[in-house]
Scaffold this motif. Structure first.
Motif, PDB file in Angstrom:
ATOM      1  N   GLN A  74       0.724 124.518 -13.309  1.00 54.52           N
ATOM      2  CA  GLN A  74       1.461 125.068 -14.449  1.00 54.52           C
ATOM      3  C   GLN A  74       2.911 125.362 -14.069  1.00 54.52           C
ATOM      4  O   GLN A  74       3.817 125.174 -14.872  1.00 54.52           O
ATOM      5  N   ARG A  75       3.124 125.824 -12.852  1.00 56.71           N
ATOM      6  CA  ARG A  75       4.482 126.116 -12.397  1.00 56.71           C
ATOM      7  C   ARG A  75       5.372 124.888 -12.462  1.00 56.71           C
ATOM      8  O   ARG A  75       6.557 124.975 -12.736  1.00 56.71           O
ATOM      9  N   PHE A  76       4.794 123.747 -12.177  1.00 54.86           N
ATOM     10  CA  PHE A  76       5.565 122.507 -12.174  1.00 54.86           C
ATOM     11  C   PHE A  76       5.447 121.750 -13.489  1.00 54.86           C
ATOM     12  O   PHE A  76       5.832 120.583 -13.577  1.00 54.86           O
ATOM     13  N   GLY A  77       4.890 122.410 -14.506  1.00 55.59           N
ATOM     14  CA  GLY A  77       4.822 121.803 -15.829  1.00 55.59           C
ATOM     15  C   GLY A  77       3.819 120.676 -15.939  1.00 55.59           C
ATOM     16  O   GLY A  77       3.991 119.767 -16.738  1.00 55.59           O
ATOM     17  N   LYS A  78       2.780 120.715 -15.149  1.00 61.41           N
ATOM     18  CA  LYS A  78       1.754 119.669 -15.167  1.00 61.41           C
ATOM     19  C   LYS A  78       0.448 120.247 -15.690  1.00 61.41           C
ATOM     20  O   LYS A  78       0.138 121.414 -15.491  1.00 61.41           O
ATOM     21  N   GLY A  79      -0.323 119.408 -16.326  1.00 62.85           N
ATOM     22  CA  GLY A  79      -1.614 119.815 -16.853  1.00 62.85           C
ATOM     23  C   GLY A  79      -2.678 118.793 -16.494  1.00 62.85           C
ATOM     24  O   GLY A  79      -2.415 117.828 -15.764  1.00 62.85           O
ATOM     25  N   PRO A  80      -3.887 118.974 -17.029  1.00 63.33           N
ATOM     26  CA  PRO A  80      -4.977 118.033 -16.712  1.00 63.33           C
ATOM     27  C   PRO A  80      -4.657 116.589 -17.108  1.00 63.33           C
ATOM     28  O   PRO A  80      -5.154 115.652 -16.478  1.00 63.33           O
ATOM     29  N   GLU A  81      -3.831 116.419 -18.129  1.00 64.81           N
ATOM     30  CA  GLU A  81      -3.493 115.060 -18.570  1.00 64.81           C
ATOM     31  C   GLU A  81      -2.620 114.322 -17.552  1.00 64.81           C
ATOM     32  O   GLU A  81      -2.532 113.103 -17.580  1.00 64.81           O
ATOM     33  N   HIS A  82      -2.008 115.046 -16.628  1.00 62.94           N
ATOM     34  CA  HIS A  82      -1.147 114.422 -15.619  1.00 62.94           C
ATOM     35  C   HIS A  82      -1.915 114.016 -14.356  1.00 62.94           C
ATOM     36  O   HIS A  82      -1.384 113.277 -13.530  1.00 62.94           O
ATOM     37  N   LEU A  83      -3.137 114.497 -14.192  1.00 61.42           N
ATOM     38  CA  LEU A  83      -3.875 114.239 -12.946  1.00 61.42           C
ATOM     39  C   LEU A  83      -4.109 112.757 -12.660  1.00 61.42           C
ATOM     40  O   LEU A  83      -3.923 112.330 -11.520  1.00 61.42           O
ATOM     41  N   PRO A  84      -4.528 111.933 -13.633  1.00 65.51           N
ATOM     42  CA  PRO A  84      -4.721 110.509 -13.292  1.00 65.51           C
ATOM     43  C   PRO A  84      -3.449 109.851 -12.764  1.00 65.51           C
ATOM     44  O   PRO A  84      -3.505 109.095 -11.792  1.00 65.51           O
ATOM     45  N   ALA A  85      -2.318 110.151 -13.384  1.00 62.13           N
ATOM     46  CA  ALA A  85      -1.054 109.559 -12.914  1.00 62.13           C
ATOM     47  C   ALA A  85      -0.690 110.089 -11.527  1.00 62.13           C
ATOM     48  O   ALA A  85      -0.215 109.328 -10.674  1.00 62.13           O
ATOM     49  N   LEU A  86      -0.900 111.376 -11.293  1.00 63.25           N
ATOM     50  CA  LEU A  86      -0.586 111.946  -9.974  1.00 63.25           C
ATOM     51  C   LEU A  86      -1.486 111.356  -8.894  1.00 63.25           C
ATOM     52  O   LEU A  86      -1.030 111.072  -7.780  1.00 63.25           O
ATOM     53  N   ARG A  87      -2.764 111.158  -9.214  1.00 65.75           N
ATOM     54  CA  ARG A  87      -3.680 110.532  -8.242  1.00 65.75           C
ATOM     55  C   ARG A  87      -3.221 109.117  -7.924  1.00 65.75           C
ATOM     56  O   ARG A  87      -3.215 108.699  -6.761  1.00 65.75           O
ATOM     57  N   MET A  88      -2.854 108.374  -8.961  1.00 62.23           N
ATOM     58  CA  MET A  88      -2.428 106.990  -8.755  1.00 62.23           C
ATOM     59  C   MET A  88      -1.134 106.939  -7.938  1.00 62.23           C
ATOM     60  O   MET A  88      -1.012 106.138  -7.006  1.00 62.23           O
ATOM     61  N   GLN A  89      -0.177 107.797  -8.264  1.00 63.83           N
ATOM     62  CA  GLN A  89       1.098 107.792  -7.546  1.00 63.83           C
ATOM     63  C   GLN A  89       0.906 108.132  -6.071  1.00 63.83           C
ATOM     64  O   GLN A  89       1.488 107.473  -5.198  1.00 63.83           O
ATOM     65  N   THR A  90       0.119 109.161  -5.783  1.00 60.99           N
ATOM     66  CA  THR A  90      -0.065 109.542  -4.374  1.00 60.99           C
ATOM     67  C   THR A  90      -0.877 108.486  -3.628  1.00 60.99           C
ATOM     68  O   THR A  90      -0.628 108.234  -2.452  1.00 60.99           O
ATOM     69  N   CYS A  91      -1.819 107.857  -4.323  1.00 58.00           N
ATOM     70  CA  CYS A  91      -2.611 106.798  -3.693  1.00 58.00           C
ATOM     71  C   CYS A  91      -1.712 105.618  -3.349  1.00 58.00           C
ATOM     72  O   CYS A  91      -1.736 105.112  -2.217  1.00 58.00           O
ATOM     73  N   GLN A  92      -0.906 105.168  -4.297  1.00 54.57           N
ATOM     74  CA  GLN A  92      -0.007 104.040  -4.049  1.00 54.57           C
ATOM     75  C   GLN A  92       1.019 104.374  -2.972  1.00 54.57           C
ATOM     76  O   GLN A  92       1.303 103.536  -2.109  1.00 54.57           O
ATOM     77  N   ALA A  93       1.557 105.574  -3.001  1.00 58.96           N
ATOM     78  CA  ALA A  93       2.560 105.964  -2.003  1.00 58.96           C
ATOM     79  C   ALA A  93       1.939 105.992  -0.607  1.00 58.96           C
ATOM     80  O   ALA A  93       2.570 105.568   0.370  1.00 58.96           O
ATOM     81  N   ALA A  94       0.703 106.489  -0.503  1.00 55.29           N
ATOM     82  CA  ALA A  94       0.036 106.533   0.802  1.00 55.29           C
ATOM     83  C   ALA A  94      -0.188 105.122   1.340  1.00 55.29           C
ATOM     84  O   ALA A  94       0.086 104.843   2.514  1.00 55.29           O
ATOM     85  N   TYR A  95      -0.668 104.220   0.482  1.00 50.50           N
ATOM     86  CA  TYR A  95      -0.930 102.858   0.946  1.00 50.50           C
ATOM     87  C   TYR A  95       0.366 102.110   1.268  1.00 50.50           C
ATOM     88  O   TYR A  95       0.415 101.345   2.236  1.00 50.50           O
ATOM     89  N   MET A  96       1.418 102.328   0.491  1.00 50.21           N
ATOM     90  CA  MET A  96       2.683 101.642   0.766  1.00 50.21           C
ATOM     91  C   MET A  96       3.309 102.131   2.073  1.00 50.21           C
ATOM     92  O   MET A  96       3.820 101.335   2.863  1.00 50.21           O
ATOM     93  N   SER A  97       3.271 103.437   2.317  1.00 48.36           N
ATOM     94  CA  SER A  97       3.837 103.937   3.573  1.00 48.36           C
ATOM     95  C   SER A  97       2.977 103.510   4.764  1.00 48.36           C
ATOM     96  O   SER A  97       3.508 103.226   5.837  1.00 48.36           O
ATOM     97  N   ALA A  98       1.668 103.440   4.572  1.00 50.25           N
ATOM     98  CA  ALA A  98       0.797 102.951   5.649  1.00 50.25           C
ATOM     99  C   ALA A  98       1.080 101.479   5.939  1.00 50.25           C
ATOM    100  O   ALA A  98       1.106 101.058   7.101  1.00 50.25           O
ATOM    101  N   LEU A  99       1.313 100.716   4.884  1.00 49.18           N
ATOM    102  CA  LEU A  99       1.650  99.305   5.059  1.00 49.18           C
ATOM    103  C   LEU A  99       2.977  99.154   5.805  1.00 49.18           C
ATOM    104  O   LEU A  99       3.116  98.315   6.701  1.00 49.18           O
ATOM    105  N   GLY A 100       3.948  99.983   5.464  1.00 49.43           N
ATOM    106  CA  GLY A 100       5.238  99.950   6.150  1.00 49.43           C
ATOM    107  C   GLY A 100       5.102 100.303   7.617  1.00 49.43           C
ATOM    108  O   GLY A 100       5.687  99.647   8.490  1.00 49.43           O
ATOM    109  N   ALA A 101       4.316 101.340   7.917  1.00 50.36           N
ATOM    110  CA  ALA A 101       4.102 101.739   9.314  1.00 50.36           C
ATOM    111  C   ALA A 101       3.411 100.621  10.080  1.00 50.36           C
ATOM    112  O   ALA A 101       3.779 100.319  11.222  1.00 50.36           O
TER     113      ALA A 101
END
Length: 166
Positions: A74-101
């Motif tokens: 709530q502090r960051f203005g996010k709600g339950p409707e934002h969770l799927p996008a946040l999961r996808m973004q963090t998943c993609q970012a983790a895999y992209m940085s792992a690929l770079g490493a």
């Protein structure tokens, strides 16, 4: 116009002195205008940089981990409707940085170390930093998947380190 002024003007045109003077005058005016603009931009940036951020109230430590999670969301203005996008973004970012490493580490096999300590250290910094970013995004993904606030130690103990979109 007197003959002397006409002769002076003709000499200035033929020698290029009047064109040079005009160029210097207009350049000076442009530089002065640019400096004023840069000064006002710097002042605005300084005010923004030195402005104290609004202090948010602390979250009580005795609050349940699930409630802490939603309080932070709530502090960051996010709600339950934002969770799927946040999961996808963090998943993609983790895999992209792992690929770079992995790519940078693979390059160490193609071009092995031994070019001097400074060059070797610089070549090892990038994959190390990308590995740290991978772990950070995997931890954030774990938080969003569990929908509860947990420590990094809990994340490591869980063994659930592979980021997923669900």
């Amino acid at each position: 116009m007197s003959k002397l002024k006409k002769a002076g003007k003709a000499i200035g045109i033929l020698s290029g002195a009047s064109a040079t003077a005009s160029l210097l005058k207009s350049t000076g005016e442009s530089v002065a205008g640019s400096m004023d603009h840069i000064g006002s931009m710097s002042a605005t940036a300084w005010k923004a940089a030195t402005k104290r951020p609004e202090r948010l109230p602390d979250v009580p430590a005795d609050m349940a981990a699930e409630d802490q999670f939603w309080t932070y969301m709530q502090r960051f203005g996010k709600g339950p409707e934002h969770l799927p996008a946040l999961r996808m973004q963090t998943c993609q970012a983790a895999y992209m940085s792992a690929l770079g490493a992995s790519g940078f580490l693979a390059m160490l096999f193609v071009f092995p170390l031994g070019n001097g300590i400074v060059v070797d250290a610089a070549r090892l910094i990038v994959p190390t930093a990308l590995a740290a970013v991978t772990v950070k995004h995997a931890f954030a993904n774990w938080l969003f998947r569990n929908e509860r606030h947990g420590s990094f130690r809990e994340f490591l103990k869980s063994g659930d380190w592979i980021p997923r979109r669900w």
